[in-house]
Scaffold this motif. Structure first.
Motif, short mmCIF file in Angstrom:
data_model
loop_
_atom_site.label_atom_id
_atom_site.label_comp_id
_atom_site.label_asym_id
_atom_site.label_seq_id
_atom_site.Cartn_x
_atom_site.Cartn_y
_atom_site.Cartn_z
N SER A 33 0.80 -1.22 0.00
CA SER A 33 0.00 0.00 0.00
C SER A 33 0.84 1.27 0.00
O SER A 33 0.34 2.33 -0.37
N THR B 47 0.00 -9.12 5.87
CA THR B 47 -1.23 -9.87 6.08
C THR B 47 -1.23 -11.15 5.27
O THR B 47 -0.76 -11.18 4.13
N THR C 214 -7.55 -6.75 3.45
CA THR C 214 -7.21 -5.43 3.98
C THR C 214 -8.06 -4.31 3.40
O THR C 214 -8.06 -3.21 3.94
N TYR C 215 -8.80 -4.56 2.32
CA TYR C 215 -9.56 -3.48 1.69
C TYR C 215 -10.53 -2.82 2.65
O TYR C 215 -10.78 -1.63 2.56
N LEU D 53 -9.92 -2.45 5.76
CA LEU D 53 -9.13 -1.89 6.85
C LEU D 53 -8.26 -0.71 6.42
O LEU D 53 -7.50 -0.18 7.22
N PHE D 54 -8.38 -0.29 5.16
CA PHE D 54 -7.53 0.80 4.68
C PHE D 54 -7.71 2.08 5.48
O PHE D 54 -6.74 2.75 5.83
N GLY E 258 -6.13 1.71 8.78
CA GLY E 258 -4.69 1.68 8.54
C GLY E 258 -4.12 3.05 8.30
O GLY E 258 -3.01 3.36 8.75
N TRP F 58 0.35 -1.60 4.43
CA TRP F 58 -0.15 -2.94 4.21
C TRP F 58 0.69 -3.66 3.17
O TRP F 58 0.89 -3.17 2.07
N SER G 59 0.92 -7.64 1.49
CA SER G 59 0.39 -9.00 1.48
C SER G 59 0.88 -9.72 0.24
O SER G 59 1.45 -9.12 -0.67
N GLU H 5 -10.02 -4.74 13.00
CA GLU H 5 -9.74 -3.34 13.34
C GLU H 5 -9.32 -3.19 14.81
O GLU H 5 -8.31 -2.53 15.08
N LEU I 136 -5.77 -4.10 15.14
CA LEU I 136 -4.81 -3.07 14.70
C LEU I 136 -4.45 -2.15 15.86
O LEU I 136 -3.30 -1.74 16.00
#
Length: 176
Positions: A19, A31, A36-37, A39-40, A43, A50, A52, A165, A168
């Motif tokens: 990312s 990850t 993760t989409y 969680l952006f 993040g 990110w 992965s 989340e 995180l």
């Protein structure tokens, strides 16, 4: 999201996602099977990077190659199911480079691997998980020096990912 194929020493290619390439000021979260989409946004406000890769057939050595190729010094790992076991194996292999590990509905790695892990580990598991039994995370927590068990009665193998989340925030609180 930057995507590339990383050529491994054995000739295989591993598809890698990053990312924030070259942004070493952000804490990197590698990850494994954790989407993760969703969680952006979290993040971003936590200042995370990110990273992965495609999970099928990935090994701890492959993740070491990913960390090296993306310029990571220290980083954290998040894994779901077999990705959780891979995260634990990678933490054992890389020692101090891994600052923290979070697993969701993890399968079990070999017992001897756990002795080498001296980093904080959060083990999230849904008690309604019919794919990977909650006893897996209980077993892991009993054997990890810095393991924290996080059980959720109403969550199953997939819905446990709703705890990503909050995990995180746990990572933020348990890393330098």
């Amino acid at each position: 999201m930057f995507e590339t194929d990383l050529r491994l020493t054995d000739g295989r290619a591993l598809h890698v996602y990053d990312s924030a390439p070259c942004d070493n000021g952000r804490l990197a979260v590698v990850t494994l099977g954790v989407p993760t989409y969703e969680l952006f946004e979290a993040g971003e406000w936590l200042g995370l990077r990110w990273i992965s890769c495609d999970l099928p057939s990935a090994t701890a050595a492959d993740l070491t190659a990913v960390a090296d190729a993306t310029g990571l010094g220290a980083f954290t790992l998040m894994g779901h199911a077999e990705g959780g076991a891979l995260a634990l194996r990678t933490a054992a292999l890389l020692g101090d480079r891994v600052e923290a590990v979070v697993t969701f509905g993890s399968t079990l790695p070999a017992d001897f691997v756990l002795v080498a892990i001296q980093t904080p580990v959060l083990l999230c598991h849904g008690l309604a998980d019919r794919i990977s039994p909650p006893s897996n995370s209980r077993w892991l927590a009993a054997r990890l020096a810095l393991g924290t068990l996080d059980l959720h009665p109403a969550l199953d193998h997939l819905s446990i990912l709703t705890r990503a989340e909050p995990a995180l925030e746990w990572i933020r609180d348990h890393t330098g």
